[in-house]
Design a protein around this motif. Sequence first.
Motif, PDB file in Angstrom:
ATOM      1  N   PHE A  44       0.911  -1.592   0.175  1.00 28.44           N
ATOM      2  CA  PHE A  44       0.298  -0.118   0.685  1.00 28.44           C
ATOM      3  C   PHE A  44       0.765   1.154   0.055  1.00 28.44           C
ATOM      4  O   PHE A  44       0.514   2.325   0.406  1.00 28.44           O
ATOM      5  N   HIS A  45       2.392   1.098  -0.062  1.00 29.45           N
ATOM      6  CA  HIS A  45       3.408   2.417  -0.119  1.00 29.45           C
ATOM      7  C   HIS A  45       2.847   3.280  -1.167  1.00 29.45           C
ATOM      8  O   HIS A  45       2.750   4.468  -1.422  1.00 29.45           O
ATOM      9  N   ILE A  46       3.217   2.459  -2.260  1.00 25.82           N
ATOM     10  CA  ILE A  46       2.678   3.701  -3.482  1.00 25.82           C
ATOM     11  C   ILE A  46       0.818   4.341  -4.068  1.00 25.82           C
ATOM     12  O   ILE A  46       0.704   5.265  -4.070  1.00 25.82           O
ATOM     13  N   PRO A  47      -0.027   3.815  -3.248  1.00 26.19           N
ATOM     14  CA  PRO A  47      -1.555   3.951  -3.468  1.00 26.19           C
ATOM     15  C   PRO A  47      -1.532   4.548  -2.433  1.00 26.19           C
ATOM     16  O   PRO A  47      -1.782   5.880  -2.823  1.00 26.19           O
ATOM     17  N   MET A  48      -1.390   4.756  -1.194  1.00 29.14           N
ATOM     18  CA  MET A  48      -0.964   6.525   0.035  1.00 29.14           C
ATOM     19  C   MET A  48      -0.318   7.378  -0.804  1.00 29.14           C
ATOM     20  O   MET A  48      -0.935   8.330  -0.793  1.00 29.14           O
ATOM     21  N   TYR A  49       0.865   6.809  -1.470  1.00 24.70           N
ATOM     22  CA  TYR A  49       2.056   8.026  -1.704  1.00 24.70           C
ATOM     23  C   TYR A  49       1.076   8.938  -2.614  1.00 24.70           C
ATOM     24  O   TYR A  49       1.355   9.990  -2.781  1.00 24.70           O
ATOM     25  N   TYR A  50       0.555   8.268  -3.946  1.00 27.50           N
ATOM     26  CA  TYR A  50       0.278   8.886  -5.347  1.00 27.50           C
ATOM     27  C   TYR A  50      -1.867   9.702  -4.883  1.00 27.50           C
ATOM     28  O   TYR A  50      -1.488  10.699  -5.361  1.00 27.50           O
ATOM     29  N   THR A  51      -1.896   8.969  -3.243  1.00 29.60           N
ATOM     30  CA  THR A  51      -3.420  10.040  -3.278  1.00 29.60           C
ATOM     31  C   THR A  51      -2.306  11.011  -2.250  1.00 29.60           C
ATOM     32  O   THR A  51      -3.267  11.973  -3.128  1.00 29.60           O
ATOM     33  N   LEU A  52      -1.677  10.755  -1.589  1.00 30.13           N
ATOM     34  CA  LEU A  52      -1.369  11.954  -0.910  1.00 30.13           C
ATOM     35  C   LEU A  52      -1.205  13.157  -1.629  1.00 30.13           C
ATOM     36  O   LEU A  52      -0.849  14.442  -1.994  1.00 30.13           O
ATOM     37  N   TYR A  53      -0.189  12.657  -2.873  1.00 32.00           N
ATOM     38  CA  TYR A  53       0.281  13.743  -4.200  1.00 32.00           C
ATOM     39  C   TYR A  53      -0.459  14.244  -4.860  1.00 32.00           C
ATOM     40  O   TYR A  53      -0.573  15.387  -4.881  1.00 32.00           O
ATOM     41  N   SER A  54      -1.219  13.180  -4.983  1.00 38.81           N
ATOM     42  CA  SER A  54      -3.303  14.099  -5.946  1.00 38.81           C
ATOM     43  C   SER A  54      -2.922  14.806  -5.059  1.00 38.81           C
ATOM     44  O   SER A  54      -3.825  16.008  -5.397  1.00 38.81           O
ATOM     45  N   LEU A  55      -3.661  15.021  -3.760  1.00 42.31           N
ATOM     46  CA  LEU A  55      -4.296  15.861  -2.656  1.00 42.31           C
ATOM     47  C   LEU A  55      -3.258  16.930  -2.381  1.00 42.31           C
ATOM     48  O   LEU A  55      -3.938  18.528  -2.603  1.00 42.31           O
ATOM     49  N   LEU A  56      -2.318  17.104  -2.324  1.00 38.90           N
ATOM     50  CA  LEU A  56      -1.798  17.708  -2.312  1.00 38.90           C
ATOM     51  C   LEU A  56      -1.312  19.199  -3.909  1.00 38.90           C
ATOM     52  O   LEU A  56      -1.086  20.087  -3.523  1.00 38.90           O
ATOM     53  N   GLN A  57      -1.404  18.054  -4.674  1.00 35.84           N
ATOM     54  CA  GLN A  57      -2.031  19.468  -6.359  1.00 35.84           C
ATOM     55  C   GLN A  57      -2.870  20.085  -6.275  1.00 35.84           C
ATOM     56  O   GLN A  57      -2.696  20.934  -6.852  1.00 35.84           O
ATOM     57  N   ILE A  58      -3.841  19.457  -5.736  1.00 35.81           N
ATOM     58  CA  ILE A  58      -5.096  20.008  -5.558  1.00 35.81           C
ATOM     59  C   ILE A  58      -4.943  21.113  -4.689  1.00 35.81           C
ATOM     60  O   ILE A  58      -5.728  22.016  -5.374  1.00 35.81           O
ATOM     61  N   LEU A  59      -4.446  21.213  -3.384  1.00 41.96           N
ATOM     62  CA  LEU A  59      -4.417  21.855  -2.276  1.00 41.96           C
ATOM     63  C   LEU A  59      -3.668  23.218  -2.363  1.00 41.96           C
ATOM     64  O   LEU A  59      -3.510  24.496  -2.437  1.00 41.96           O
TER      65      LEU A  59
ATOM     66  N   ILE B 121      12.821  15.918  -5.226  1.00 42.66           N
ATOM     67  CA  ILE B 121      13.472  14.424  -4.534  1.00 42.66           C
ATOM     68  C   ILE B 121      12.872  14.493  -3.079  1.00 42.66           C
ATOM     69  O   ILE B 121      12.865  13.518  -2.848  1.00 42.66           O
ATOM     70  N   ALA B 122      13.140  16.074  -2.199  1.00 39.46           N
ATOM     71  CA  ALA B 122      13.057  16.179  -1.373  1.00 39.46           C
ATOM     72  C   ALA B 122      11.876  16.148  -0.772  1.00 39.46           C
ATOM     73  O   ALA B 122      10.937  15.428   0.287  1.00 39.46           O
ATOM     74  N   LEU B 123      10.466  17.345  -1.471  1.00 43.34           N
ATOM     75  CA  LEU B 123       9.524  16.792  -1.125  1.00 43.34           C
ATOM     76  C   LEU B 123       9.801  15.551  -0.955  1.00 43.34           C
ATOM     77  O   LEU B 123       7.916  14.917  -0.907  1.00 43.34           O
ATOM     78  N   SER B 124       9.381  14.518  -2.210  1.00 45.44           N
ATOM     79  CA  SER B 124       9.046  13.654  -3.184  1.00 45.44           C
ATOM     80  C   SER B 124       9.387  12.292  -1.234  1.00 45.44           C
ATOM     81  O   SER B 124       8.939  11.769  -0.931  1.00 45.44           O
ATOM     82  N   CYS B 125      10.545  12.704  -0.833  1.00 44.17           N
ATOM     83  CA  CYS B 125      11.156  11.831   0.409  1.00 44.17           C
ATOM     84  C   CYS B 125       9.402  12.149   1.266  1.00 44.17           C
ATOM     85  O   CYS B 125       9.506  11.331   2.409  1.00 44.17           O
ATOM     86  N   VAL B 126       9.400  13.600   1.854  1.00 42.32           N
ATOM     87  CA  VAL B 126       8.266  13.716   2.808  1.00 42.32           C
ATOM     88  C   VAL B 126       7.158  13.488   2.986  1.00 42.32           C
ATOM     89  O   VAL B 126       7.147  13.327   3.869  1.00 42.32           O
ATOM     90  N   ILE B 127       6.518  13.407   1.200  1.00 41.27           N
ATOM     91  CA  ILE B 127       5.609  13.133   0.567  1.00 41.27           C
ATOM     92  C   ILE B 127       5.508  11.110   1.481  1.00 41.27           C
ATOM     93  O   ILE B 127       4.086  10.356   1.958  1.00 41.27           O
ATOM     94  N   THR B 128       6.747  10.655   0.785  1.00 36.80           N
ATOM     95  CA  THR B 128       6.884   9.240   1.209  1.00 36.80           C
ATOM     96  C   THR B 128       6.632   8.329   3.032  1.00 36.80           C
ATOM     97  O   THR B 128       6.262   7.894   3.712  1.00 36.80           O
ATOM     98  N   VAL B 129       7.419   9.812   3.713  1.00 35.44           N
ATOM     99  CA  VAL B 129       7.373   9.695   5.336  1.00 35.44           C
ATOM    100  C   VAL B 129       6.525   9.650   5.421  1.00 35.44           C
ATOM    101  O   VAL B 129       5.836   8.998   6.627  1.00 35.44           O
ATOM    102  N   ILE B 130       5.081  11.410   5.138  1.00 30.57           N
ATOM    103  CA  ILE B 130       4.111  10.866   5.647  1.00 30.57           C
ATOM    104  C   ILE B 130       2.850   9.398   5.964  1.00 30.57           C
ATOM    105  O   ILE B 130       2.123   9.224   6.619  1.00 30.57           O
ATOM    106  N   SER B 131       3.531   9.057   4.332  1.00 29.63           N
ATOM    107  CA  SER B 131       2.186   8.138   3.535  1.00 29.63           C
ATOM    108  C   SER B 131       2.677   6.936   4.693  1.00 29.63           C
ATOM    109  O   SER B 131       1.617   6.024   4.854  1.00 29.63           O
ATOM    110  N   VAL B 132       4.320   6.599   5.024  1.00 33.37           N
ATOM    111  CA  VAL B 132       4.508   5.142   6.367  1.00 33.37           C
ATOM    112  C   VAL B 132       3.825   6.048   7.216  1.00 33.37           C
ATOM    113  O   VAL B 132       3.015   5.076   8.255  1.00 33.37           O
TER     114      VAL B 132
END
Length: 350
Positions: A278-293, A309-320
Motif C-alpha cells: 500500500f505504500h504506492i497507492p497512499m503516496y499517489y493519493t497524498l501527492y494528488s491531494l497536495l497538487q489539488i490543494l 526529490i526532497a518533497l517526494s521523500c517528505v510525502i513518502t515519510v508521511i505515507s508511512v
Amino acid sequence: MEKTTSNLITKPRYDWLDAIKAFAMMLVIFGHLRLSTVTTYKAYASFIKLPLFFAASGFVFSVNKTEKPLVFIADRIKRIILPYLYLCTIIQIFYLIYEKQEPKAWIVSSLSKIFTGSIYMWFLPVIFLCNVMMLVVFKIFKEKDGAIISIAVVLLILGYFLLPEKHIIFDVNEALIAFAFCVFGFYYKEYIVKADKRIIIPIASVCLVLYLALPLVYKRITGHINYVNMYENHYTNFFLDMLISFSGVMAVFGFASLFKYPKSVLWFGKNTMFYYAFHIPMYYTLYSLLQILLPAVPIWNQKGSKRYIALSCVITVISVLVLAPFCNLVNKYIPFLVGGKKNLRGKNGH
C-alpha cells in the motif's frame, strides 16, 4: 547437523531480523518513490533491498520431518499466495480508479500482471517458489550441506541465463536467483549467528568494505555505475553484482545482530507485507491531494530537481505514518489479507 524442528517447539524470535526487514522495506519504498533517480542510492540500495528479504525468508525456514510436503505447501499458499492475490487485486482496483482505465482492458491486463508476476508485489510468489524449492532440496539431500550449496550456486547461474527480461508464471527465473539468498539466510542461522561476535564483526567488516568499494571500482574502470533490478531482470555485470549483493547482505546481517531497536522499528519490520502493498497507492493519493490543494506551487513541474526529490521523500515519510493505523486495523480484523491470523496477544511471527 540437525535441521528439523517440531511444531510443538516455539521458534525463537530475532528482533534484529525484524529490524533488517524494516530497513529493507524503507529501501524499497524510497526507491519506488523518487530516490531511484539518485545515482548513488540506486546503485547501493538495488544490491540488497530484495536480497535481504530473501535471506530473511531462508533464515526462518525449517524442515519438519513429520510434516507432509503437501501440508507445507498448503500453508505457504495460505500465508503467501492468497495474500498476494488479495493485495494485487486491491492494487489493480486502485489503478483502475486512479488511471481511469477501460474495464475490459483492465481485467485482461490485471490477470496477466498477477499471474506472470509483472507487478511490484512479484517478490511474494518468488518467496513461495523458493520455499517450495528449499523443501524439495532439503528433503532430498537432508544433511548434505555441500550438495545443497552447490545446487544453489548452479540455480543462481541458471537464473541469469534463463528467460532474461521476461516474466513467466510468478517469475520462476528470479526464484532461481533468489533461492541462493534464501540458502544463504538458512546457513547464516545454522552457523554464523551462533558464532562469537569476535568472528562475526571482522567478517561483516570485510563484506561491508567489498559492498561499498566494488561499485566504485566498477565505475572507475567503466565510467558507469552497476546496479541490479531483479524485477526487470537487469544485471550490469551479473557475477560482480552478485558478489556485491552477497557482501552487502552479509554485512547487514552481521552488524544488525549487534544492536537493539525501538519497538516502532520492530513493528514496521513485522508489517512489511502491508507496507509493500500500500505504500504506492497512499503516496499517489497524498501527492494528488497536495497538487489539488497547492496547484500554484512551481515544484510540481520540477521533476528531477533536488527540491522535488526532497518533497517526494517528505510525502513518502508521511505515507508511512498515515498507513500505520490502517495496518493495525488490518492486523486486528482482516489479518488473512497479509498472511496472518488473529492473535489475542497481537504478536505476529516472522
